[in-house]
Enzyme design. Structure first.
Site, PDB file in Angstrom:
ATOM      1  N   LYS A 122     -13.062   0.739 -13.746  1.00 21.11           N
ATOM      2  CA  LYS A 122     -13.093  -0.888 -13.569  1.00 21.11           C
ATOM      3  C   LYS A 122     -13.549  -1.461 -14.833  1.00 21.11           C
ATOM      4  O   LYS A 122     -13.430  -2.653 -14.806  1.00 21.11           O
ATOM      5  CB  LYS A 122     -14.014  -0.973 -12.306  1.00 21.11           C
ATOM      6  CG  LYS A 122     -13.258  -0.569 -10.868  1.00 21.11           C
ATOM      7  CD  LYS A 122     -12.063  -1.151 -10.739  1.00 21.11           C
ATOM      8  CE  LYS A 122     -11.505  -0.894  -9.348  1.00 21.11           C
ATOM      9  NZ  LYS A 122     -10.365  -1.758  -8.884  1.00 21.11           N
TER      10      LYS A 122
ATOM     11  N   SER B 100     -19.584   7.080 -13.668  1.00 18.95           N
ATOM     12  CA  SER B 100     -18.896   7.715 -13.273  1.00 18.95           C
ATOM     13  C   SER B 100     -17.282   7.630 -13.741  1.00 18.95           C
ATOM     14  O   SER B 100     -16.996   6.284 -14.245  1.00 18.95           O
ATOM     15  CB  SER B 100     -18.644   7.489 -11.675  1.00 18.95           C
ATOM     16  OG  SER B 100     -17.902   6.535 -11.459  1.00 18.95           O
TER      17      SER B 100
ATOM     18  N   ARG C 106     -23.296   6.166   5.293  1.00 18.91           N
ATOM     19  CA  ARG C 106     -23.738   7.525   5.587  1.00 18.91           C
ATOM     20  C   ARG C 106     -24.944   7.541   6.303  1.00 18.91           C
ATOM     21  O   ARG C 106     -25.234   8.352   7.307  1.00 18.91           O
ATOM     22  CB  ARG C 106     -23.787   8.274   4.308  1.00 18.91           C
ATOM     23  CG  ARG C 106     -22.621   8.596   3.313  1.00 18.91           C
ATOM     24  CD  ARG C 106     -22.789   9.652   2.465  1.00 18.91           C
ATOM     25  NE  ARG C 106     -23.730   9.238   1.431  1.00 18.91           N
ATOM     26  CZ  ARG C 106     -23.339   8.440   0.391  1.00 18.91           C
ATOM     27  NH1 ARG C 106     -21.897   7.947   0.334  1.00 18.91           N
ATOM     28  NH2 ARG C 106     -24.332   8.016  -0.622  1.00 18.91           N
TER      29      ARG C 106
ATOM     30  N   ASP D 273       0.751  -1.223  -0.006  1.00 24.89           N
ATOM     31  CA  ASP D 273       0.127   0.108   0.129  1.00 24.89           C
ATOM     32  C   ASP D 273       0.825   1.146   0.058  1.00 24.89           C
ATOM     33  O   ASP D 273       2.219   1.148   0.327  1.00 24.89           O
ATOM     34  CB  ASP D 273      -0.934   0.174   1.097  1.00 24.89           C
ATOM     35  CG  ASP D 273      -2.276   0.547   0.935  1.00 24.89           C
ATOM     36  OD1 ASP D 273      -2.409   2.039   0.539  1.00 24.89           O
ATOM     37  OD2 ASP D 273      -3.367   0.118   1.114  1.00 24.89           O
TER      38      ASP D 273
ATOM     39  N   TYR E  63     -14.716   7.032 -11.998  1.00 21.51           N
ATOM     40  CA  TYR E  63     -14.231   5.918 -11.069  1.00 21.51           C
ATOM     41  C   TYR E  63     -14.814   4.505 -11.736  1.00 21.51           C
ATOM     42  O   TYR E  63     -14.018   3.610 -12.086  1.00 21.51           O
ATOM     43  CB  TYR E  63     -14.428   5.985  -9.835  1.00 21.51           C
ATOM     44  CG  TYR E  63     -14.589   4.550  -9.023  1.00 21.51           C
ATOM     45  CD1 TYR E  63     -13.372   3.990  -8.891  1.00 21.51           C
ATOM     46  CD2 TYR E  63     -15.646   3.966  -8.547  1.00 21.51           C
ATOM     47  CE1 TYR E  63     -13.336   2.621  -8.320  1.00 21.51           C
ATOM     48  CE2 TYR E  63     -15.633   2.643  -8.203  1.00 21.51           C
ATOM     49  CZ  TYR E  63     -14.405   2.124  -8.018  1.00 21.51           C
ATOM     50  OH  TYR E  63     -14.546   0.824  -7.424  1.00 21.51           O
ATOM     51  N   HIS E  64     -16.136   4.286 -11.828  1.00 19.49           N
ATOM     52  CA  HIS E  64     -16.654   3.170 -12.487  1.00 19.49           C
ATOM     53  C   HIS E  64     -16.116   2.871 -13.701  1.00 19.49           C
ATOM     54  O   HIS E  64     -15.951   1.589 -14.121  1.00 19.49           O
ATOM     55  CB  HIS E  64     -18.050   3.262 -12.476  1.00 19.49           C
ATOM     56  CG  HIS E  64     -18.729   3.159 -11.024  1.00 19.49           C
ATOM     57  ND1 HIS E  64     -19.338   4.252 -10.432  1.00 19.49           N
ATOM     58  CD2 HIS E  64     -18.881   2.352 -10.000  1.00 19.49           C
ATOM     59  CE1 HIS E  64     -19.792   3.827  -9.094  1.00 19.49           C
ATOM     60  NE2 HIS E  64     -19.527   2.660  -9.054  1.00 19.49           N
TER      61      HIS E  64
ATOM     62  N   THR F 272     -33.113  10.884   4.413  1.00 18.77           N
ATOM     63  CA  THR F 272     -33.948  11.611   3.296  1.00 18.77           C
ATOM     64  C   THR F 272     -34.022  10.632   2.136  1.00 18.77           C
ATOM     65  O   THR F 272     -33.045   9.972   1.909  1.00 18.77           O
ATOM     66  CB  THR F 272     -33.307  12.613   2.815  1.00 18.77           C
ATOM     67  OG1 THR F 272     -33.664  13.844   3.633  1.00 18.77           O
ATOM     68  CG2 THR F 272     -34.245  13.170   1.554  1.00 18.77           C
ATOM     69  N   VAL F 273     -35.032  10.342   1.768  1.00 14.43           N
ATOM     70  CA  VAL F 273     -35.385   9.229   0.617  1.00 14.43           C
ATOM     71  C   VAL F 273     -35.960  10.181  -0.517  1.00 14.43           C
ATOM     72  O   VAL F 273     -37.151  10.697  -0.376  1.00 14.43           O
ATOM     73  CB  VAL F 273     -36.283   8.174   0.937  1.00 14.43           C
ATOM     74  CG1 VAL F 273     -36.615   7.146  -0.094  1.00 14.43           C
ATOM     75  CG2 VAL F 273     -35.694   7.257   2.012  1.00 14.43           C
ATOM     76  N   TYR F 274     -35.445  10.212  -1.652  1.00 16.61           N
ATOM     77  CA  TYR F 274     -36.183  10.934  -2.740  1.00 16.61           C
ATOM     78  C   TYR F 274     -37.112  10.151  -3.540  1.00 16.61           C
ATOM     79  O   TYR F 274     -36.844   8.885  -3.933  1.00 16.61           O
ATOM     80  CB  TYR F 274     -34.747  11.271  -3.766  1.00 16.61           C
ATOM     81  CG  TYR F 274     -33.924  12.300  -3.256  1.00 16.61           C
ATOM     82  CD1 TYR F 274     -34.356  13.273  -2.410  1.00 16.61           C
ATOM     83  CD2 TYR F 274     -32.677  12.382  -3.496  1.00 16.61           C
ATOM     84  CE1 TYR F 274     -33.584  14.456  -1.815  1.00 16.61           C
ATOM     85  CE2 TYR F 274     -31.606  13.335  -3.151  1.00 16.61           C
ATOM     86  CZ  TYR F 274     -32.100  14.369  -2.265  1.00 16.61           C
ATOM     87  OH  TYR F 274     -31.269  15.279  -1.685  1.00 16.61           O
TER      88      TYR F 274
ATOM     89  N   GLU G 120     -34.859   9.880 -12.733  1.00 17.35           N
ATOM     90  CA  GLU G 120     -34.557   8.308 -12.528  1.00 17.35           C
ATOM     91  C   GLU G 120     -35.722   7.626 -12.211  1.00 17.35           C
ATOM     92  O   GLU G 120     -36.757   8.147 -11.996  1.00 17.35           O
ATOM     93  CB  GLU G 120     -33.486   8.129 -11.586  1.00 17.35           C
ATOM     94  CG  GLU G 120     -33.941   8.616 -10.009  1.00 17.35           C
ATOM     95  CD  GLU G 120     -32.930   8.310  -9.021  1.00 17.35           C
ATOM     96  OE1 GLU G 120     -31.840   8.097  -9.141  1.00 17.35           O
ATOM     97  OE2 GLU G 120     -33.464   8.950  -7.724  1.00 17.35           O
TER      98      GLU G 120
ATOM     99  N   THR H 299     -16.323  -3.856  -9.693  1.00  6.01           N
ATOM    100  CA  THR H 299     -17.219  -3.277  -9.205  1.00  6.01           C
ATOM    101  C   THR H 299     -18.514  -3.702  -9.920  1.00  6.01           C
ATOM    102  O   THR H 299     -18.433  -3.928 -11.256  1.00  6.01           O
ATOM    103  CB  THR H 299     -17.223  -1.961  -9.113  1.00  6.01           C
ATOM    104  OG1 THR H 299     -18.680  -1.334  -8.549  1.00  6.01           O
ATOM    105  CG2 THR H 299     -16.947  -1.079 -10.350  1.00  6.01           C
TER     106      THR H 299
END
Length: 416
Positions: free
Chosen positions: A188, A182, A244, A32, A184-185, A256-258, A333, A147
């Site tokens: 992968k 993203s 989180r 590392d 990042y994704h 909070t749920v959208y 979405e 991922t």
């Protein structure tokens, strides 16, 4: 012979190293550069659970678990000379590659962070794959945690491997298309393609372990001594949605749920993630497939609303008053998308799920209560905000918040 574990100071890498070392007498080499610690600090946050430095960790592993087969090498995998020396000296029989900049939100901050993420992640994997071939180690089993984010959110069941393409009466299996959301994704997705090519060109046996959103604070080994604890991030950039939400419950924030929040994402407990990697690492060379194999490292799909409601229910056991609030969804979405993902191969590998989601939440809340002060001190990191970088140029990175602290952000659910 030896087992090489990259990213061994990380959330999954460290407990995986301990699990493997308890099951073999072979040398287990940890690698590392402590990048994760620096990245989290750069966004103004820290691990809720205190993490010891690597020397203390190794001392505790020997004193508490009796492990004398662990050794550590500090270095950067983007340095090809370092990787070549590492592989030529240790000649690993297996490489478990968990090293990466793992945060989708971090990779989205600006072009600099996107470039860093792509260079860091892709260069590290390429150096390892080419290093194995050029050092005569093409029989080494290469296990990488990619991922499930490479799949995106298709409307059809996600296979554990390739996809089937049809053209008239002709059909064939092809690699699953890169549908990452993203920067990042997408690293992968590229890693998955590079590993497939390395298998084809070099003959390296590959296990592409597509890790779901992992949650939990400990494994059997890390629970044995506080110095063995793995990190637990809860901020907007490095804390997955479950972590989180649990931290918000500890700090007294509403979850909070959208919208309906019925869209499902793939999850796995830390214990089940570590177990699968350890079993792959220690598979007898005569018994493992000399092939390229994809594992969907998932135990179940869970909806956002179920996450919030489960945390609220378990929180009652800890006398925490937790609210779940629904708000109009600011995103375009499908709020009812039911992800279906096949994971029979991984399920067989670990002999089935060992930790239920409710048990995982109980573990997290039980741990975080002891570190409430740290969580509350960094509660502003639940949301994106302003970052100050220490790169010699007094740069300030600014980006807009999605909501106020009283309307806690749901944020990305695909980070892993």
């Amino acid at each position: 012979m030896s087992v090489l574990i990259t990213g061994a100071d990380g959330y999954i890498g460290w407990p995986t190293a301990l699990r493997i070392a308890t099951r073999t007498d072979d040398r287990v080499v940890l690698v590392d550069n402590f990048g994760r610690r620096e990245w989290v600090e750069s966004v103004g946050s820290k691990s809720a659970v205190p993490i010891a430095d690597i020397n203390e960790r190794l001392e505790a592993a020997e004193e508490t678990l009796g492990l004398r087969n662990l050794s550590f090498v500090e270095g950067n995998l983007t340095d090809r000379a370092f990787v070549d020396e590492l592989l030529s000296v240790h000649e690993p029989e297996t490489v478990v590659h968990t090293a990466a900049q793992p945060s989708a939100p971090y990779s989205q901050i600006n072009g600099e962070r996107a470039n860093f993420t792509q260079h860091n992640n892709l260069q590290s994997t390429r150096n390892l794959l080419w290093g194995l071939d050029e050092n005569g180690l093409s029989d080494t089993h290469f296990v990488e945690t990619t991922t499930t984010g490479v799949y995106g959110a298709p409307e059809f069941p996600i296979p554990e491997g390739g996809a089937t393409m049809e053209n008239g009466s002709e059909r064939d299996e092809v690699p699953f298309p890169a549908m990452a959301g993203s920067w990042y994704h997408l690293t992968k997705s590229h890693d998955a393609a590079n590993m497939r090519l390395a298998h084809k060109q070099f003959g390296i046996p590959i296990s592409d372990v597509r890790t779901a959103i992992a949650y939990g604070t400990e494994t059997e080994e890390t629970a044995a001594d506080p110095r063995l604890a793995t990190r637990f991030d809860f901020d907007y950039h490095f804390g997955v949605v479950v972590h989180r939400f649990c931290a918000q419950a500890i700090a007294g924030y509403p979850m909070t749920v959208y919208g309906k929040g019925e869209q499902r994402k793939p999850f796995i407990a830390l214990e089940d993630a570590v177990e699968g990697l350890a079993r792959l690492a220690l598979t007898d060379p005569d018994e493992r497939p000399d092939d390229h194999v994809v594992y969907n490292q998932v135990t179940r799909a869970i909806s956002i609303v179920e996450i919030a409601e489960t945390i609220a229910d378990v929180a009652d056991e800890f006398d925490l008053d937790v609210d779940v609030k629904h708000f109009e969804n600011p995103r375009e979405e499908d709020e009812t998308h039911k992800m279906e993902i096949e994971s029979d191969r991984y399920d067989d590998l670990i002999d089935g799920q060992s930790t239920t989601f409710e048990e995982g939440i109980r573990q997290i809340l039980g741990t975080l209560i002891d570190y409430e002060e740290t969580v509350v001190a960094h509660e502003d990191r639940f949301l994106p905000g302003v970052l100050d970088t220490d790169e010699g140029d007094d740069t300030t990175i600014e980006y807009e918040e999605e909501s106020s602290p009283s309307e806690t952000v749901q944020a990305s659910t695909e980070d892993d």
